[in-house]
Design a protein around this motif. Sequence first.
Motif, mmCIF file in Angstrom:
data_model
loop_
_atom_site.group_PDB
_atom_site.id
_atom_site.type_symbol
_atom_site.label_atom_id
_atom_site.label_comp_id
_atom_site.label_asym_id
_atom_site.label_seq_id
_atom_site.Cartn_x
_atom_site.Cartn_y
_atom_site.Cartn_z
ATOM 1 N N ASP A 14 -6.625 2.911 1.794
ATOM 2 C CA ASP A 14 -6.437 2.804 0.233
ATOM 3 C C ASP A 14 -7.722 2.330 -0.375
ATOM 4 O OD1 ASP A 14 -3.701 3.728 0.226
ATOM 5 O OD2 ASP A 14 -3.094 2.021 0.638
ATOM 6 N N GLN A 38 -0.711 -2.599 3.875
ATOM 7 C CA GLN A 38 0.350 -2.650 2.918
ATOM 8 C C GLN A 38 0.395 -4.353 2.556
ATOM 9 O OE1 GLN A 38 1.049 -0.365 1.362
ATOM 10 N NE2 GLN A 38 1.079 1.478 2.572
ATOM 11 N N GLN A 41 -1.917 -5.057 -0.404
ATOM 12 C CA GLN A 41 -1.684 -4.405 -1.754
ATOM 13 C C GLN A 41 -1.624 -4.968 -2.900
ATOM 14 O OE1 GLN A 41 -3.274 -1.361 -0.352
ATOM 15 N NE2 GLN A 41 -2.639 -0.829 -2.025
ATOM 16 N N GLU A 45 -4.456 -5.126 -5.717
ATOM 17 C CA GLU A 45 -4.315 -4.317 -6.998
ATOM 18 C C GLU A 45 -4.686 -5.436 -8.173
ATOM 19 O OE1 GLU A 45 -0.055 -3.038 -7.037
ATOM 20 O OE2 GLU A 45 -0.516 -1.581 -5.466
#
Length: 91
Positions: A14, A38, A41, A45
């Motif tokens: 990502d 994950q 994440q 962000e």
Amino acid sequence: MPLIDLHGVTHAYDFIPSPSEKTTPVIVFIHGWLLSRQYWQPLAEKLAVNYPCLCYDLRGFGDSQGTSHKQTDYSLQSYAHDLSCLLAKLE
């Protein structure tokens, strides 16, 4: 979830771009053993407000799988080589 082939192993990653200056270095997040991209994440962000962030799954973890005979090479050297190739391919 973008996918990229690195030495016959499909790696999931990502990339969260930053709205700030393009010369800002990219923060690369590498998960620990038995985890996945994950894990990082929520932090990525939050930091993406100021820094572009790249999270990816190491070979054999999360969504990074493959059919190459090299997929069973889980050494630190292989992980480092995968990261180097990923960064080169993504420029």
